[in-house]
Design a protein around this motif. Structure first.
Motif, PDB file in Angstrom:
ATOM      1  N   LEU A  82       2.827  10.007  -3.348  1.00  0.00           N
ATOM      2  CA  LEU A  82       3.026   8.850  -2.476  1.00  0.00           C
ATOM      3  C   LEU A  82       1.854   7.876  -2.595  1.00  0.00           C
ATOM      4  O   LEU A  82       2.050   6.654  -2.672  1.00  0.00           O
ATOM      5  CB  LEU A  82       3.190   9.306  -1.029  1.00  0.00           C
ATOM      6  CG  LEU A  82       3.473   8.220   0.006  1.00  0.00           C
ATOM      7  CD1 LEU A  82       4.764   7.477  -0.323  1.00  0.00           C
ATOM      8  CD2 LEU A  82       3.544   8.812   1.410  1.00  0.00           C
ATOM      9  N   PHE A  83       0.629   8.415  -2.631  1.00  0.00           N
ATOM     10  CA  PHE A  83      -0.553   7.564  -2.820  1.00  0.00           C
ATOM     11  C   PHE A  83      -0.475   6.840  -4.167  1.00  0.00           C
ATOM     12  O   PHE A  83      -0.762   5.636  -4.258  1.00  0.00           O
ATOM     13  CB  PHE A  83      -1.825   8.403  -2.756  1.00  0.00           C
ATOM     14  CG  PHE A  83      -3.021   7.739  -3.389  1.00  0.00           C
ATOM     15  CD1 PHE A  83      -3.681   6.706  -2.746  1.00  0.00           C
ATOM     16  CD2 PHE A  83      -3.464   8.134  -4.652  1.00  0.00           C
ATOM     17  CE1 PHE A  83      -4.764   6.068  -3.340  1.00  0.00           C
ATOM     18  CE2 PHE A  83      -4.546   7.510  -5.249  1.00  0.00           C
ATOM     19  CZ  PHE A  83      -5.198   6.466  -4.588  1.00  0.00           C
ATOM     20  N   LEU A  84      -0.084   7.565  -5.216  1.00  0.00           N
ATOM     21  CA  LEU A  84       0.001   6.962  -6.549  1.00  0.00           C
ATOM     22  C   LEU A  84       1.029   5.835  -6.578  1.00  0.00           C
ATOM     23  O   LEU A  84       0.791   4.788  -7.192  1.00  0.00           O
ATOM     24  CB  LEU A  84       0.372   8.024  -7.593  1.00  0.00           C
ATOM     25  CG  LEU A  84      -0.665   9.113  -7.869  1.00  0.00           C
ATOM     26  CD1 LEU A  84      -0.146  10.083  -8.924  1.00  0.00           C
ATOM     27  CD2 LEU A  84      -1.998   8.504  -8.321  1.00  0.00           C
ATOM     28  N   LEU A  85       2.166   6.037  -5.909  1.00  0.00           N
ATOM     29  CA  LEU A  85       3.203   5.008  -5.899  1.00  0.00           C
ATOM     30  C   LEU A  85       2.725   3.761  -5.167  1.00  0.00           C
ATOM     31  O   LEU A  85       2.899   2.632  -5.653  1.00  0.00           O
ATOM     32  CB  LEU A  85       4.471   5.554  -5.237  1.00  0.00           C
ATOM     33  CG  LEU A  85       5.620   4.563  -5.092  1.00  0.00           C
ATOM     34  CD1 LEU A  85       6.062   4.027  -6.451  1.00  0.00           C
ATOM     35  CD2 LEU A  85       6.801   5.197  -4.373  1.00  0.00           C
ATOM     36  N   VAL A  86       2.125   3.946  -4.003  1.00  0.00           N
ATOM     37  CA  VAL A  86       1.628   2.804  -3.227  1.00  0.00           C
ATOM     38  C   VAL A  86       0.571   2.047  -4.022  1.00  0.00           C
ATOM     39  O   VAL A  86       0.584   0.808  -4.093  1.00  0.00           O
ATOM     40  CB  VAL A  86       1.058   3.278  -1.875  1.00  0.00           C
ATOM     41  CG1 VAL A  86       0.338   2.132  -1.166  1.00  0.00           C
ATOM     42  CG2 VAL A  86       2.177   3.820  -0.987  1.00  0.00           C
ATOM     43  N   ASN A  87      -0.342   2.772  -4.648  1.00  0.00           N
ATOM     44  CA  ASN A  87      -1.397   2.137  -5.442  1.00  0.00           C
ATOM     45  C   ASN A  87      -0.804   1.381  -6.632  1.00  0.00           C
ATOM     46  O   ASN A  87      -1.258   0.280  -6.970  1.00  0.00           O
ATOM     47  CB  ASN A  87      -2.387   3.195  -5.943  1.00  0.00           C
ATOM     48  CG  ASN A  87      -3.568   2.589  -6.664  1.00  0.00           C
ATOM     49  OD1 ASN A  87      -4.402   1.919  -6.077  1.00  0.00           O
ATOM     50  ND2 ASN A  87      -3.636   2.819  -7.971  1.00  0.00           N
ATOM     51  N   ALA A  88       0.226   1.957  -7.266  1.00  0.00           N
ATOM     52  CA  ALA A  88       0.856   1.297  -8.419  1.00  0.00           C
ATOM     53  C   ALA A  88       1.567   0.020  -7.993  1.00  0.00           C
ATOM     54  O   ALA A  88       1.514  -0.996  -8.702  1.00  0.00           O
ATOM     55  CB  ALA A  88       1.837   2.265  -9.081  1.00  0.00           C
ATOM     56  N   LEU A  89       2.252   0.054  -6.854  1.00  0.00           N
ATOM     57  CA  LEU A  89       2.948  -1.141  -6.367  1.00  0.00           C
ATOM     58  C   LEU A  89       1.974  -2.245  -5.980  1.00  0.00           C
ATOM     59  O   LEU A  89       2.278  -3.439  -6.120  1.00  0.00           O
ATOM     60  CB  LEU A  89       3.832  -0.783  -5.170  1.00  0.00           C
ATOM     61  CG  LEU A  89       5.041   0.107  -5.463  1.00  0.00           C
ATOM     62  CD1 LEU A  89       5.766   0.476  -4.176  1.00  0.00           C
ATOM     63  CD2 LEU A  89       6.008  -0.572  -6.430  1.00  0.00           C
TER      64      LEU A  89
END
Length: 289
Positions: free
Chosen positions: A63-70
């Motif tokens: 979830l952290f990785l997705l938010v950071n990527a977005l």
């Protein structure tokens, strides 16, 4: 800043260790779960149960990785590949628990090797995404950027990224329905369900990104979501996709009339859909290079 970087690196390493535990737990359990063992021992049940918090930690890191990527969209194809893999890996984390539960119920009855192989494939994907995420977050940290913050200069980036994701969705969907049709994993009677499941999994990253796009641009008037060039590129892509799929319609008709292949209607509908999706996004990407 250094403290935040240290914390997120530790978080990523812990997540990776949790996935490593799951991998070794699966290997250990597979070697013990044979038809000669009528039911799970307390030790084996404990080892299996510990995968739940381990996968939960890995899920939070995804979830952290997705938010950071977005927050750090670049409009580059490799960046979009990363986003799609993070979403697919995160979505299949729940499948790991379901697979492990099914294995625990079915191993005394029949060979569950296909389930183990699928579980290992998902785990390999999780580990790959975790390692890539550690590297990506180190080089592309979002800082204080808000997830749904509107930036005047990022409309083109969002538009290009959504077409990258659409292309990857189309290709993944085509691969998924062909895999289901080959009946390598399930008996023939379960092929339609597997086809729909894999198509839904392939579509999930695109649906999630479209929702993000709508929320992010929701405060703008609908007429400002796309500029004239983007509308024209999309219209041209739709036209070309219609032309491209004409041979596919002819092929489907020939197959149906001659009974060359015994494929479900769901396969052909999804094949046309994913082909058109791939064609539209390919045209848009080509015109925005």
């Amino acid at each position: 800043m250094k403290n935040k970087r240290f914390i997120r690196n530790i978080f990523g390493i812990i997540s990776l260790l949790m996935l490593a535990y799951c991998l070794f737990a699966y290997i250990f359990l597979q070697s013990r779960l044979t038809m000669e063992l009528p039911e799970l021992t307390t030790q084996l049940r404990t080892i299996a149960n510990l995968t739940v918090p381990a996968l939960l930690i890995a899920g939070l890191y995804h979830l952290f990785l997705l938010v950071n990527a977005l927050k750090t969209l670049k409009g580059k194809f490799l960046n979009s590949v990363y986003i799609v893999l993070v979403i697919l890996s995160g979505a299949t984390l729940l499948s790991d628990l379901t697979l492990l539960s099914d294995i625990g119920k079915e191993y005394p009855l029949w060979d569950v090797t296909p389930e183990w192989l699928l579980l290992y494939a998902f785990t390999a994907l999780h580990i790959l995404v975790n390692i890539w995420g550690l590297i990506y977050a180190q080089r592309n940290y979002s800082g204080n950027i808000r997830l749904f913050q509107q930036l005047k200069s990022e409309n083109d980036t969002l538009f290009l990224t959504i077409n990258h994701v659409a292309l990857l969705t189309g290709l993944t969907g085509i691969f998924g329905i062909i895999f289901a049709a080959l009946q390598l994993y399930t008996p023939a009677e379960y092929v339609p369900q597997l086809t729909i499941m894999l198509a839904g999994l392939a579509l999930f990253p695109l649906i999630l990104f479209v929702v993000y796009w709508i929320i992010k641009l929701g405060r703008k008037p609908l007429t400002e979501w796309l500029d004239e060039k983007q509308v024209a590129d999309t219209a041209l892509g739709a036209l070309i996709s219609a032309v491209v799929t004409i041979p596919l319609y002819v092929f489907i008709s020939v197959v149906d009339l001659t009974n060359l292949a015994n494929l479900q209607i769901s396969f052909w509908i999804l094949a046309v859909f994913f082909t058109q999706l791939s064609a539209i996004s390919t045209v848009v990407i080509a015109r925005n290079r």
